[in-house]
Design a protein around this motif. Structure first.
Motif, PDB file in Angstrom:
ATOM      1  N   TRP A  82       0.856  -1.152  -0.109  1.00  0.00           N
ATOM      2  CA  TRP A  82       0.021   0.075  -0.031  1.00  0.00           C
ATOM      3  C   TRP A  82       0.931   1.358  -0.019  1.00  0.00           C
ATOM      4  CZ3 TRP A  82      -4.441   2.052  -1.004  1.00  0.00           C
ATOM      5  CH2 TRP A  82      -4.702   3.125  -0.547  1.00  0.00           C
ATOM      6  N   VAL A 271      -5.204  -4.080  -2.793  1.00  0.00           N
ATOM      7  CA  VAL A 271      -4.098  -2.727  -2.574  1.00  0.00           C
ATOM      8  C   VAL A 271      -4.212  -2.050  -3.799  1.00  0.00           C
ATOM      9  CG1 VAL A 271      -1.878  -2.201  -2.238  1.00  0.00           C
ATOM     10  CG2 VAL A 271      -3.070  -3.665  -0.724  1.00  0.00           C
ATOM     11  N   ALA A 274      -7.710  -0.166  -4.798  1.00  0.00           N
ATOM     12  CA  ALA A 274      -8.328   0.763  -3.874  1.00  0.00           C
ATOM     13  C   ALA A 274      -8.654   2.033  -4.516  1.00  0.00           C
ATOM     14  CB  ALA A 274      -7.577   0.514  -2.617  1.00  0.00           C
ATOM     15  N   ASN A 275      -7.705   2.703  -5.107  1.00  0.00           N
ATOM     16  CA  ASN A 275      -7.767   4.085  -5.652  1.00  0.00           C
ATOM     17  C   ASN A 275      -8.067   4.260  -7.055  1.00  0.00           C
ATOM     18  OD1 ASN A 275      -7.068   5.308  -3.434  1.00  0.00           O
ATOM     19  ND2 ASN A 275      -4.886   5.200  -3.443  1.00  0.00           N
ATOM     20  N   LEU A 312      -9.879  -0.532   3.167  1.00  0.00           N
ATOM     21  CA  LEU A 312      -9.552  -0.131   1.697  1.00  0.00           C
ATOM     22  C   LEU A 312     -10.487  -0.155   0.782  1.00  0.00           C
ATOM     23  CD1 LEU A 312      -5.887  -1.473   1.072  1.00  0.00           C
ATOM     24  CD2 LEU A 312      -6.723   0.916   1.768  1.00  0.00           C
TER      25      LEU A 312
END
Length: 322
Positions: A82, A271, A274-275, A312
């Motif tokens: 992460w 991970v 997540a964004n 997350l």
């Protein structure tokens, strides 16, 4: 509550072992204890320590040692991934996949096809910096099989990321794919020059239109037509339907009989996405498996590792949707 009771509470014990560890509470208590206090704790926590049958000492259950080592490692790996720069993270995962061989080639496809052109370029730059060689030459030299041509082309790709498409080119590509699949050797499709060219050079929006045109023109699903060619199927899913691909990976990772590579994918997917598109992935998982992704993670993961992954996922969802 005594410090011994507090520490014992930080370990949630059941028939299958420790289900969670409050690391902050453990550290705050453990560092203050003298040998006598530690001995008292071992004697009072029979679910963790047992009296040795031959000599006067309390021994930790062997399964528990292995369990804790595994769970702490999973949490550590998740945190490291992460916090790492995405370029370095992808470069290191690619290197690891190449070392593992054929069983991990799917990860190379995932990295090459679910990243944007600039993200893949960044990973290539990080790979050169970390290992003093290019990922392209490494794939070419390490992959020994019919997948080499496809994988080298995928990791070398820099696709057009815009929104413009050409209807004529879309129709032609659909026709070329159908011809290659219908008359080609089903076991050698991964080496077909036209298939490789189309899948490794065309933009993602173009390819999505090609797959749709293929379906409408020939009344066939290209995934079904590819039969057992899993590498080409994964390439198409990663390029054209990432949420569906990632949910397939997550489902395999959270099965009871998942192998080491499959289990590691749980951390990787949560991970790295997540964004990016975690909201789409979670919604697709709920739709496909009739269970919220966060609930499934809570069912199969433990302790801080579980909490980290769930957080997350939750941060990408609308409030109250999980």
């Amino acid at each position: 509550m005594s410090s011994s009771d507090a520490l014992a509470k930080s370990f949630s014990v059941s028939h299958s072992g420790i289900f969670g560890v409050d690391e902050k509470s453990m550290l705050e208590i453990l560092v203050k204890w003298q040998p006598e206090r530690l001995s008292t704790f071992r004697n009072e926590t029979s679910g963790i320590f047992l009296q040795d049958e031959r000599f006067p000492f309390e021994k930790c259950e062997e399964f528990l040692l292995k369990f804790l080592k595994r769970e702490f490692k999973r949490f550590k790996d998740a945190v490291v991934q992460w916090t790492m720069h995405p370029w370095e993270r992808d470069a290191r995962m690619a290197r690891k996949a190449l070392k593992r061989g054929r069983q991990a080639y799917g990860l190379l496809i995932e990295l090459a096809c679910t990243r944007s052109s600039d993200e893949l370029l960044g990973a290539r730059r990080a790979y050169q910096s970390l290992y003093s060689e290019s990922i392209e030459e490494d794939v070419a030299s390490r992959v020994d099989g019919i997948e080499r041509q496809l994988l080298v082309a995928l990791v070398s790709s820099y696709r057009y990321d815009g929104s413009k498409t050409n209807d004529r080119a879309i129709k032609l590509d659909a026709q070329k794919l159908e011809k290659a699949i219908s008359i080609g050797d089903k076991k050698q499709l991964i080496k077909d020059e036209e298939i490789v060219r189309i899948l490794t050079t065309r933009s993602k929006i173009h390819l999505m239109a090609v797959i749709k045109c293929y379906q409408e023109t020939f009344n066939n699903n290209i995934i079904e037509d590819l039969d057992e060619e899993s590498s080409l199927k994964d390439t198409i899913y990663c390029l054209c339907a990432p949420p569906q691909y990632f949910n397939k990976i997550l489902d395999s990772a959270m099965k009871a009989n998942a192998n080491k590579n499959e289990k590691e994918a749980l951390t990787r997917v949560i991970v790295t996405r997540a964004n990016v598109d975690m909201k789409d992935i979670a919604e697709e998982y709920d739709r496909q498996y009739k269970t919220p992704l966060t609930q499934k993670i809570e069912d199969v993961a433990l302790g801080n590792y579980k909490d980290f992954l769930v957080t997350l996922v939750q941060r990408a969802l609308p409030k109250g949707s999980d």
